[in-house]
Each structure stands twice: as C-alpha cells, then as structure tokens.
Design a protein around this motif. Structure first.
Motif, PDB file in Angstrom:
ATOM      1  N   LYS A 212       0.840  -1.210   0.000  1.00 25.51           N
ATOM      2  CA  LYS A 212       0.000   0.000   0.000  1.00 25.51           C
ATOM      3  C   LYS A 212       0.875   1.261   0.000  1.00 25.51           C
ATOM      4  N   LYS A 213       1.934   1.232   0.815  1.00 20.39           N
ATOM      5  CA  LYS A 213       2.819   2.406   0.887  1.00 20.39           C
ATOM      6  C   LYS A 213       3.491   2.667  -0.472  1.00 20.39           C
ATOM      7  N   CYS A 214       3.934   1.586  -1.127  1.00 21.19           N
ATOM      8  CA  CYS A 214       4.629   1.740  -2.408  1.00 21.19           C
ATOM      9  C   CYS A 214       3.662   2.220  -3.495  1.00 21.19           C
ATOM     10  N   VAL A 215       2.448   1.675  -3.479  1.00 20.63           N
ATOM     11  CA  VAL A 215       1.458   2.079  -4.479  1.00 20.63           C
ATOM     12  C   VAL A 215       1.112   3.562  -4.289  1.00 20.63           C
ATOM     13  N   GLU A 216       1.052   3.979  -3.018  1.00 24.27           N
ATOM     14  CA  GLU A 216       0.774   5.396  -2.725  1.00 24.27           C
ATOM     15  C   GLU A 216       1.857   6.297  -3.319  1.00 24.27           C
ATOM     16  N   LYS A 217       3.105   5.888  -3.148  1.00 22.36           N
ATOM     17  CA  LYS A 217       4.223   6.691  -3.689  1.00 22.36           C
ATOM     18  C   LYS A 217       4.156   6.711  -5.224  1.00 22.36           C
ATOM     19  N   ARG A 218       3.886   5.542  -5.816  1.00 20.91           N
ATOM     20  CA  ARG A 218       3.761   5.495  -7.277  1.00 20.91           C
ATOM     21  C   ARG A 218       2.659   6.432  -7.745  1.00 20.91           C
ATOM     22  N   ASP A 219       1.513   6.397  -7.035  1.00 23.03           N
ATOM     23  CA  ASP A 219       0.364   7.222  -7.432  1.00 23.03           C
ATOM     24  C   ASP A 219       0.693   8.705  -7.365  1.00 23.03           C
ATOM     25  N   GLN A 220       1.480   9.052  -6.354  1.00 19.90           N
ATOM     26  CA  GLN A 220       1.842  10.461  -6.189  1.00 19.90           C
ATOM     27  C   GLN A 220       2.663  10.935  -7.402  1.00 19.90           C
ATOM     28  N   LEU A 221       3.648  10.138  -7.819  1.00 17.79           N
ATOM     29  CA  LEU A 221       4.480  10.524  -8.966  1.00 17.79           C
ATOM     30  C   LEU A 221       3.668  10.515 -10.264  1.00 17.79           C
ATOM     31  N   LEU A 222       2.780   9.534 -10.360  1.00 18.88           N
ATOM     32  CA  LEU A 222       1.950   9.403 -11.560  1.00 18.88           C
ATOM     33  C   LEU A 222       0.999  10.602 -11.685  1.00 18.88           C
ATOM     34  N   GLN A 223       0.414  10.965 -10.536  1.00 18.29           N
ATOM     35  CA  GLN A 223      -0.552  12.082 -10.531  1.00 18.29           C
ATOM     36  C   GLN A 223       0.143  13.386 -10.910  1.00 18.29           C
ATOM     37  N   GLN A 224       1.386  13.536 -10.433  1.00 15.18           N
ATOM     38  CA  GLN A 224       2.174  14.731 -10.760  1.00 15.18           C
ATOM     39  C   GLN A 224       2.331  14.853 -12.286  1.00 15.18           C
ATOM     40  N   GLN A 225       2.691  13.731 -12.922  1.00 22.25           N
ATOM     41  CA  GLN A 225       2.854  13.720 -14.388  1.00 22.25           C
ATOM     42  C   GLN A 225       1.527  14.041 -15.071  1.00 22.25           C
ATOM     43  N   PHE A 226       0.462  13.462 -14.536  1.00 24.43           N
ATOM     44  CA  PHE A 226      -0.863  13.623 -15.147  1.00 24.43           C
ATOM     45  C   PHE A 226      -1.282  15.098 -15.112  1.00 24.43           C
ATOM     46  N   THR A 227      -1.081  15.725 -13.941  1.00 23.91           N
ATOM     47  CA  THR A 227      -1.455  17.135 -13.793  1.00 23.91           C
ATOM     48  C   THR A 227      -0.656  17.985 -14.787  1.00 23.91           C
ATOM     49  N   GLU A 228       0.668  17.752 -14.849  1.00 22.01           N
ATOM     50  CA  GLU A 228       1.491  18.530 -15.782  1.00 22.01           C
ATOM     51  C   GLU A 228       1.054  18.303 -17.223  1.00 22.01           C
ATOM     52  N   HIS A 229       0.741  17.053 -17.581  1.00 24.27           N
ATOM     53  CA  HIS A 229       0.326  16.754 -18.963  1.00 24.27           C
ATOM     54  C   HIS A 229      -0.996  17.441 -19.299  1.00 24.27           C
ATOM     55  N   LYS A 230      -1.909  17.449 -18.313  1.00 29.01           N
ATOM     56  CA  LYS A 230      -3.219  18.073 -18.591  1.00 29.01           C
ATOM     57  C   LYS A 230      -3.052  19.577 -18.784  1.00 29.01           C
ATOM     58  N   GLU A 231      -2.161  20.158 -17.956  1.00 30.56           N
ATOM     59  CA  GLU A 231      -1.981  21.611 -18.031  1.00 30.56           C
ATOM     60  C   GLU A 231      -1.387  22.049 -19.361  1.00 30.56           C
ATOM     61  N   THR A 232      -0.489  21.215 -19.897  1.00 29.60           N
ATOM     62  CA  THR A 232       0.209  21.647 -21.119  1.00 29.60           C
ATOM     63  C   THR A 232      -0.365  21.004 -22.374  1.00 29.60           C
ATOM     64  N   PHE A 233      -1.486  20.256 -22.217  1.00 22.85           N
ATOM     65  CA  PHE A 233      -1.984  19.487 -23.366  1.00 22.85           C
ATOM     66  C   PHE A 233      -2.533  20.368 -24.498  1.00 22.85           C
ATOM     67  N   THR A 234      -2.050  20.092 -25.698  1.00 21.87           N
ATOM     68  CA  THR A 234      -2.727  20.620 -26.891  1.00 21.87           C
ATOM     69  C   THR A 234      -2.739  19.477 -27.884  1.00 21.87           C
ATOM     70  N   ASP A 235      -3.656  19.536 -28.837  1.00 28.02           N
ATOM     71  CA  ASP A 235      -3.813  18.424 -29.768  1.00 28.02           C
ATOM     72  C   ASP A 235      -2.541  18.117 -30.571  1.00 28.02           C
ATOM     73  N   ASP A 236      -1.747  19.162 -30.792  1.00 32.20           N
ATOM     74  CA  ASP A 236      -0.531  18.898 -31.589  1.00 32.20           C
ATOM     75  C   ASP A 236       0.718  18.722 -30.722  1.00 32.20           C
ATOM     76  N   SER A 237       0.521  18.505 -29.389  1.00 36.19           N
ATOM     77  CA  SER A 237       1.710  18.254 -28.561  1.00 36.19           C
ATOM     78  C   SER A 237       1.694  16.826 -28.014  1.00 36.19           C
ATOM     79  N   VAL A 238       1.234  15.890 -28.845  1.00 33.76           N
ATOM     80  CA  VAL A 238       1.162  14.506 -28.378  1.00 33.76           C
ATOM     81  C   VAL A 238       2.499  13.808 -28.634  1.00 33.76           C
ATOM     82  N   LEU A 239       3.348  13.816 -27.579  1.00 31.14           N
ATOM     83  CA  LEU A 239       4.713  13.326 -27.764  1.00 31.14           C
ATOM     84  C   LEU A 239       4.986  12.068 -26.965  1.00 31.14           C
TER      85      LEU A 239
END
Ligand code: HEM
Ligand code: PLO
Length: 484
Positions: A212-239
C-alpha cells in the motif's frame, strides 16, 4: 474432484499456441471451486513439492515444475493486483472486455508513433546506451553496481515513451521510483496467503502494508505527471503515451462514445495503463539485462565470442545500430538463451478459459484458470539438451552462423491475445544495450568479490541476485573520448 494435472510440458506449449484465443485473464469468476482447490493447493504446498496426478478434467492446471516446486496455485493474485491496478483498470491484470481491447489498441498505436523498429526509438535507446557507457568509463576498474546503471538506462527509455522525460544520475525521484518498484515486486502476486484466502486481509500484514505504501508513492508521482500533462496538453503536442491516452479520452468524451456501456476510459484507466507500461517496461528488461551480465561473468568465453562478433561486424569506428542485429547471430542467441534459462515470468500471468475448451488431451471448462508453467517448458529434458546448462549455441545451426529454433517449447513473451506488448521494444533494448557496452568494455568479477550462483528469487518477475562488476575499457578504446 479434479485437482492439478501433471502434463507433458511439450503438449501444453504446442496446444497453447492454438488454444490461446480462448484462454484469457478474467478476474471476476472466483468461485467456490477455486477456494476448495486453493485449500488442496495449500495443503500440498505445505506437505510436498509433488503435485497430484489428476483426472482429465481440471479446475486449475499446473504443469509440473522442473527442478523445484516454485509455486502451486489456482488463485489469480487478485488481492494484491487489485491494490496495484485500482481493481483491474490496467491491461496486464484486467479481465477480458471491450475496454481492455481498446486500452491495448491505444498503447499499440502510441508505441507505433515512436515507430517500433524505426529511427526515433533507436535514437532514444542509443542516447541512453551512450550515457551508460560514459558512466562505465568514469567508474572503470572499480567495483560497480551495474544493475543500477542499467536500470536507469532502461527507465529513461520508458520515461521518454510514457512521459517525454528522463532522469539524471542520483536524481532523488529516480531513487524513490526504484524503492517503490522494488517494494511492489517484493509483495505483488507472489503467492502470498492473502491472495489465496482474500478474507485474511482483515488481519494486519507487513507485506500488504508495504504494498500500500509503495502504491501510494507510485500514485503520487503518476498524478504529478498527469497534472502537468493536462496543463500543457494541446492536440498537436502529443509526444508520449500519457498525452496520447489523454487525447483518446478527450476524443471519446467529445464524441459521446464513452457513453457505450463499459467503455468509459476513466482517469483511473488512463493512469493504470501508463503505470502498467512503465512498470512492465522497466522491471522486465532490467531483469533480463541483470541476468545477461551475471551469465557473462559466469561464462567469460561467451562474452569473448560476442566481442569477436562485434569487432567483425561493427568494428571500432562506429557505434552498434539495430541494422547490425541480423549480422550478429551469436549475441542474439545469447539473449534467447538468457530468456530461456531464466524466464522473466516463470508462470506467465494466469489465463482463464473464455469457453469450454481442450489443451491436448485435457478438457478445460469455461472459467478454469490455467497457469502455464513456462519454467517447466524451458527446462524440459525431452525438448532441450541439458536444459540446466547455459549454452547459446543451442539456438544456432551447426556452423554457428544462423539462428535456429530447437524447440517449440519456448515462449518467453507468452502467446495469444495476451502476448506481451513490449516484445519488439524489449528486444531492441537488449540488443543495443549489450552491444554498446560489450563493444567497449569487458566485464569481470572485481578482486575480492564472490560471484553469486545464478539462482533466482521467485515473484512477479524472477529476480536476479545482486552482484558487483568490474568494467574494463577494451584496448581499442583506451585514450578515446566518448562523445554523446
Ligand atoms: C505481458 C514477458 C517486456 C508490456 C507479458 C507476459 C510475459 C511478458 C511472459 C505475459 C504473457 C501471458 O500471460 O501470456 C516480457 C519479457 C520482457 C517484457 C520477457 C522483456 C524482455 C515488456 C515491455 C513492455 C511490456 C518492455 C512495455 C512496453 C507488457 C504488457 C503485458 C505483458 C502490457 C500484458 C499484456 C496483456 O495482458 O494483454 N510480458 N515482457 N513487456 N507485457 Fe511484457
Ligand atoms: C513491476 C513493478 C512495478 O512497480 C509495477 C508493475 C507493473 C506491471 C507488471 C510489472 C510490475 C511486473 C512484470 C509484469 C508487468 C505486467 C506484465 C509483466 C507482470 C509488477 C509480465 C512479465 O508479465
């Protein structure tokens, strides 16, 4: 009551190829029968490593394990994998469904965006191989934990694919990732009692707490990436994979296609798909590289032969590239032999029969969970000459010039509709990382260190023991700078 069948390993490997269309994972059909068989399994596990010879009708199949009973199960690891995957919203541990099919399709198209086998992916891998060689040069002749360096190289390839990012040496986030991933490998799907008897969850468990502790840490890093991707998302920036899944999700929502029953690609599905590719991409290829180097240390003559092949094919004026692969059968045969003798996933992931079916002479009722014992297939004496011996030559013709498949009892990436999604990528990485490092360096056991025997630790992947390496720059490269 039918229990386990001791089946000829060969029969199963042949039949699996043709029957795999009806064998699939399904997490939600756990029934009473399973619990009864689990009890029998546990008793057998505790009392004896010999499995029952069963009737011809089975609720669970476990092909006899070769040297030692690694496991015995009809459970599908559901408690721990549900924790890991938010109740099966990923690909690998998810049930068969139209949404699962769609997730696979999305990943396939994202991987082909990088052009599996094409230049972009090759250049990402070569950049990491160059960086690995630079570290080996800096650390040459001193005892080095090469596994950590190889893990960073592989992680950066997968990071580029998933998030369009990478880690530098000593990066604290990379260290955190290593730590949580080790915790997950140590606790998920490893035949723990809680996976056999889910009601044991009510009692405190060290393993579950760590998971549970490890999954929590993974989720935290994953969520960070997700938030950044959503903020900078445009249709032509799919990299990368994450933005490509985000685009698919937004398209589905705009077209209302998400309204089809069971076809909604939720944030959880998106995140768990990326987590699967990231986890599978890092843990598997790194594990094979560790086993490869360990075997090269045990068999220096194999290392020398690969280097002779490299010198003749690539020489000293340029770096190895993917097009060299077809001219380097000995390195390719060595990789195949490592994947045979130490399969990453010795029991694959349980497959479930979607309909009543047969494997060889055995009737498999719909809903039965079939555990394919890949270890046994890869160590079957009827199929392999001295299967316990490490011998890349078994994959070459008599002249040693051409690759050859000595047995159909060989499925390192599984088979059928659940076949591994990263086979092409993994083979590119294994070839390039080994070719680049062996072109420049000779690996040996540092003075004063003892080389561990190549004994694996069983879990969701078959883990290699820890060892240290001395990387010595080969004569032709001494005095030369490595430019990246
Ligand atoms: C599944 C092996 C690398 C992604 C599997 C399975 C095996 C396997 C044995 C289970 C197949 C079955 O149950 O029939 C390996 C080996 C690798 C490797 C030996 C490296 C040498 C990768 C990489 C990725 C990946 C690099 C990601 C890019 C997956 C996924 C599944 C899977 C997503 C689940 C497929 C599904 O259930 O539909 N792999 N794998 N693998 N692998 Fe790999
Ligand atoms: C490895 C540890 C990661 O932190 C999470 C993860 C995700 C996907 C898993 C992978 C782990 C282990 C290897 C698996 C992969 C999916 C397919 C692959 C099980 C647990 C294989 C070899 O079947």
């Amino acid at each position: 009551m039918a229990a386990f069948i001791r089946a000829g390993a060969l029969d199963v490997s042949r039949e699996i190829l043709s029957q795999s269309e009806v064998l699939d994972r399904n997490r939600h059909q756990a029934n009473q029968k399973t619990t009864i068989v689990s009890l029998v399994a546990l008793l057998l596990l505790l009392s004896s490593p010999v499995f029952l010879e069963g009737g011809k009708r089975a609720t669970g199949i476990l092909v006899q394990t070769a040297p030692r009973a690694i496991t015995l199960t009809t459970n599908n690891w559901q408690v721990t994998t549900d924790l890991l995957t938010r109740n099966g919203k990923d690909i690998a541990f998810a049930s068969y469904s139209p949404l699962w099919k769609f997730q696979r399709k999305l990943v396939h198209s994202a991987l082909s965006m990088f052009g599996e086998g094409a230049e972009l992916l090759e250049s990402i891998i070569c950049q990491e191989a160059a960086s690995l060689c630079k570290t080996l040069t800096l650390e040459h002749d001193t005892p080095l934990d090469i596994a950590a360096e190889m893990t960073r190289a592989v992680t950066n390839v997968v990071c580029s694919l998933c998030f369009n990012s990478s880690y530098r040496r000593g990066d604290s986030e990379f260290e955190a990732m290593l730590q949580y991933s080790q915790g997950i490998v140590d606790t998920v799907a490893k035949e723990s009692l809680v996976d056999i008897f889910p009601w044991l969850q009510v009692f405190p468990s060290k393993d579950l707490a760590l998971l549970k502790k490890c999954v929590e840490k993974r989720d935290q890093l994953l969520q960070q990436q997700f938030t950044e991707h959503k903020e900078t998302f445009t249709d032509d920036s799919v990299l990368d994979l994450m933005s490509s899944l985000l685009r698919a999700k937004l398209n589905m929502e705009n077209n209302n296609s998400g309204l089809l029953p069971g076809m909604e690609l939720t944030d959880d599905h998106l995140l768990m798909t990326v987590a699967d590719i990231f986890g599978a991409g890092v843990e598997t290829t790194t594990t094979v590289l560790k086993w490869s180097v360990l075997y090269l240390l045990h068999y220096p003559e194999v290392q020398q032969k690969i280097q002779e092949e490299l010198d003749q094919t690539v020489g000293f004026d340029r770096y190895p590239q993917l097009s060299d692969r077809q001219h380097m059968p000995y390195l390719e045969a060595t990789i195949r032999e490592v994947l045979r003798i130490r399969p990453v996933s010795p029991l694959l992931i349980p497959h479930e029969a979607l309909t009543d079916t047969r494997i060889g002479e055995y009737d498999i009722p719909k809903g039965a969970r079939v555990v394919i014992n890949l270890w046994s297939l890869h160590h079957d004496e009827k199929e392999w000459d001295k299967p316990g011996e490490f011998n890349p030559g078994r994959f070459l013709d008599e002249q040693g010039n051409k690759l050859y498949s000595p047995s159909p009892s060989y499925l390192p990436f599984g088979a059928g509709i659940r076949v591994c999604m990263g086979e092409v990528l993994a083979k590119m990485e294994l070839f390039l990382f080994l070719a680049w490092s062996l072109q420049r360096f000779t690996f040996s056991v540092p003075e004063g260190e003892t080389l561990p025997a190549p004994e694996g630790k069983f879990g969701v992947v078959l883990q290699a023991p820890k060892f240290k390496v001395k990387a010595t720059l080969r004569k032709a490269w001494q005095g030369l700078e490595i430019d990246q």
